[in-house]
Design a protein around this motif. Sequence first.
Motif, PDB file in Angstrom:
ATOM      1  N   ALA A 127       0.801  -1.223   0.000  1.00  0.00           N
ATOM      2  CA  ALA A 127       0.000   0.000   0.000  1.00  0.00           C
ATOM      3  C   ALA A 127       0.835   1.274   0.000  1.00  0.00           C
ATOM      4  N   THR A 128       2.154   1.152   0.054  1.00  0.00           N
ATOM      5  CA  THR A 128       3.021   2.322   0.173  1.00  0.00           C
ATOM      6  C   THR A 128       2.772   3.333  -0.943  1.00  0.00           C
ATOM      7  N   ARG A 129       2.753   2.873  -2.176  1.00  0.00           N
ATOM      8  CA  ARG A 129       2.596   3.787  -3.309  1.00  0.00           C
ATOM      9  C   ARG A 129       1.202   4.417  -3.341  1.00  0.00           C
ATOM     10  N   VAL A 130       0.200   3.664  -2.934  1.00  0.00           N
ATOM     11  CA  VAL A 130      -1.166   4.195  -2.918  1.00  0.00           C
ATOM     12  C   VAL A 130      -1.302   5.296  -1.879  1.00  0.00           C
ATOM     13  N   PHE A 131      -0.756   5.074  -0.693  1.00  0.00           N
ATOM     14  CA  PHE A 131      -0.811   6.098   0.355  1.00  0.00           C
ATOM     15  C   PHE A 131      -0.054   7.346  -0.093  1.00  0.00           C
ATOM     16  N   GLN A 132       1.093   7.151  -0.734  1.00  0.00           N
ATOM     17  CA  GLN A 132       1.858   8.285  -1.238  1.00  0.00           C
ATOM     18  C   GLN A 132       1.042   9.085  -2.242  1.00  0.00           C
ATOM     19  N   ALA A 133       0.393   8.388  -3.166  1.00  0.00           N
ATOM     20  CA  ALA A 133      -0.378   9.051  -4.213  1.00  0.00           C
ATOM     21  C   ALA A 133      -1.532   9.861  -3.634  1.00  0.00           C
ATOM     22  N   LEU A 134      -2.253   9.272  -2.702  1.00  0.00           N
ATOM     23  CA  LEU A 134      -3.384   9.973  -2.098  1.00  0.00           C
ATOM     24  C   LEU A 134      -2.918  11.199  -1.314  1.00  0.00           C
ATOM     25  N   ARG A 135      -1.804  11.057  -0.605  1.00  0.00           N
ATOM     26  CA  ARG A 135      -1.277  12.185   0.164  1.00  0.00           C
ATOM     27  C   ARG A 135      -0.883  13.338  -0.746  1.00  0.00           C
ATOM     28  N   ILE A 136      -0.219  13.030  -1.842  1.00  0.00           N
ATOM     29  CA  ILE A 136       0.177  14.072  -2.786  1.00  0.00           C
ATOM     30  C   ILE A 136      -1.055  14.761  -3.354  1.00  0.00           C
ATOM     31  N   ALA A 137      -2.077  13.982  -3.696  1.00  0.00           N
ATOM     32  CA  ALA A 137      -3.293  14.557  -4.271  1.00  0.00           C
ATOM     33  C   ALA A 137      -4.051  15.399  -3.257  1.00  0.00           C
ATOM     34  N   VAL A 138      -4.200  14.889  -2.044  1.00  0.00           N
ATOM     35  CA  VAL A 138      -4.959  15.605  -1.009  1.00  0.00           C
ATOM     36  C   VAL A 138      -4.327  16.961  -0.709  1.00  0.00           C
ATOM     37  N   ASN A 139      -3.010  17.010  -0.687  1.00  0.00           N
ATOM     38  CA  ASN A 139      -2.304  18.233  -0.290  1.00  0.00           C
ATOM     39  C   ASN A 139      -1.757  19.048  -1.459  1.00  0.00           C
ATOM     40  N   ASP A 140      -2.049  18.617  -2.683  1.00  0.00           N
ATOM     41  CA  ASP A 140      -1.554  19.315  -3.886  1.00  0.00           C
ATOM     42  C   ASP A 140      -0.058  19.588  -3.748  1.00  0.00           C
ATOM     43  N   GLU A 141       0.694  18.568  -3.363  1.00  0.00           N
ATOM     44  CA  GLU A 141       2.107  18.761  -3.043  1.00  0.00           C
ATOM     45  C   GLU A 141       2.938  19.219  -4.238  1.00  0.00           C
ATOM     46  N   LEU A 142       2.667  18.678  -5.406  1.00  0.00           N
ATOM     47  CA  LEU A 142       3.462  19.064  -6.568  1.00  0.00           C
ATOM     48  C   LEU A 142       3.113  20.477  -7.020  1.00  0.00           C
ATOM     49  N   GLY A 143       1.837  20.838  -6.936  1.00  0.00           N
ATOM     50  CA  GLY A 143       1.450  22.207  -7.269  1.00  0.00           C
ATOM     51  C   GLY A 143       2.069  23.206  -6.313  1.00  0.00           C
ATOM     52  N   GLU A 144       2.130  22.846  -5.030  1.00  0.00           N
ATOM     53  CA  GLU A 144       2.754  23.717  -4.040  1.00  0.00           C
ATOM     54  C   GLU A 144       4.239  23.883  -4.324  1.00  0.00           C
ATOM     55  N   LEU A 145       4.878  22.802  -4.751  1.00  0.00           N
ATOM     56  CA  LEU A 145       6.303  22.870  -5.079  1.00  0.00           C
ATOM     57  C   LEU A 145       6.548  23.839  -6.230  1.00  0.00           C
ATOM     58  N   VAL A 146       5.744  23.752  -7.260  1.00  0.00           N
ATOM     59  CA  VAL A 146       5.895  24.657  -8.411  1.00  0.00           C
ATOM     60  C   VAL A 146       5.750  26.105  -7.972  1.00  0.00           C
ATOM     61  N   ARG A 147       4.728  26.387  -7.178  1.00  0.00           N
ATOM     62  CA  ARG A 147       4.502  27.756  -6.716  1.00  0.00           C
ATOM     63  C   ARG A 147       5.630  28.230  -5.796  1.00  0.00           C
TER      64      ARG A 147
END
Length: 346
Positions: free
Chosen positions: A210-230
């Motif tokens: 489940a490691t990759r699934v939890f990672q994916a959901l966390r990134i989506a919930v927190n918009d982590e990549l969008g925050e990084l770009v900004r």
Amino acid sequence: MKGSGDGRTEAAGGPARHVPVLLAEVCEALSAGRGGLYVDGTFGAGGYTRGILASHAGTSVIGIDRDPSAIRRGDMLVRQARGRVTLVEGRFGNLDELVSEWAPVDGVVLDIGVSSMQIDEAERGFSFRFDGPLDMRMEQAGRSAADLVNEATEAELADIIFHYGEERRSRAIARAIIEARRKSPLTTTKQLADLVAAHVWAEPGGAHPATRVFQALRIAVNDELGELVRALHAAEKVLKPGGRLAVVTFHSLEDRIVKQFFTARTGRTPTGSRHLPMMAVPEATFVAPAKGPIVPTDKEVAANPRARSAKLRYAVRSEVAPLPPLDSLDILAGLPDRSRSRGERR
């Protein structure tokens, strides 16, 4: 994980311990030994902030964190630092606004991901190591992972799991989630972890399925990549000439964004080919002293396995005025066109 690294193979379920990754290298990249004002855009438990403070008696730090718990825990460090540390609650994607009254600054450090403290708190729902509510919200507000899992369409879930988690079984997992939630909502970390484990083969001695699934959901919930770009564009605005931006990543998607930002901003954008006309290259807003990323030593990885996938990239701000945001990074931070990746999942 912020200040500790997650290795991305133990991020959601492995033991959590606050060990700042590449701490000496980050302080050197920031040139913290010269003193000045620095921004720790991902304060967490204050690991990088402490390292920066120890580098020079005349150094001060503005720590930013979107997690109110991190801000509360940092009160003791604020008192100990006696005026050298200021904590600000907010998203590091808005760091230009959050530090506007102190700008320009001498350096900015960003450590991308989830913190060990968040992993350790079962009630936060970041880890399947503990059974807790399926939450994952860094700000403890807004749409949770449970909302996403129980409301998103099968196609949306498959795209999130495939792109943000790089999980090849994304379609099968998404179908299983849809079938399970028809009977009752998925509300706990154990429910989701057990469901995924039933559909993903676990390699002997490898990470939990489940490691990759939890990672994916966390990134989506927190918009982590969008925050990084900004945050990258915001740092460009607040750094003084000669100021330094250092970014530690743990995942290929994060590192790709940072790499492309520095490539474009240091004037190394491809300028054409024999088949295409030459393209104008904007003036460089950064200078990159090092070629390629800095990675942990074998000794550090042995002491802290979560550091093994960490990469540090840094650059020095030039005197060129900030440039408009790069649309290409927004594309990297978002989900790809489903039609282009549909055939890759099963």
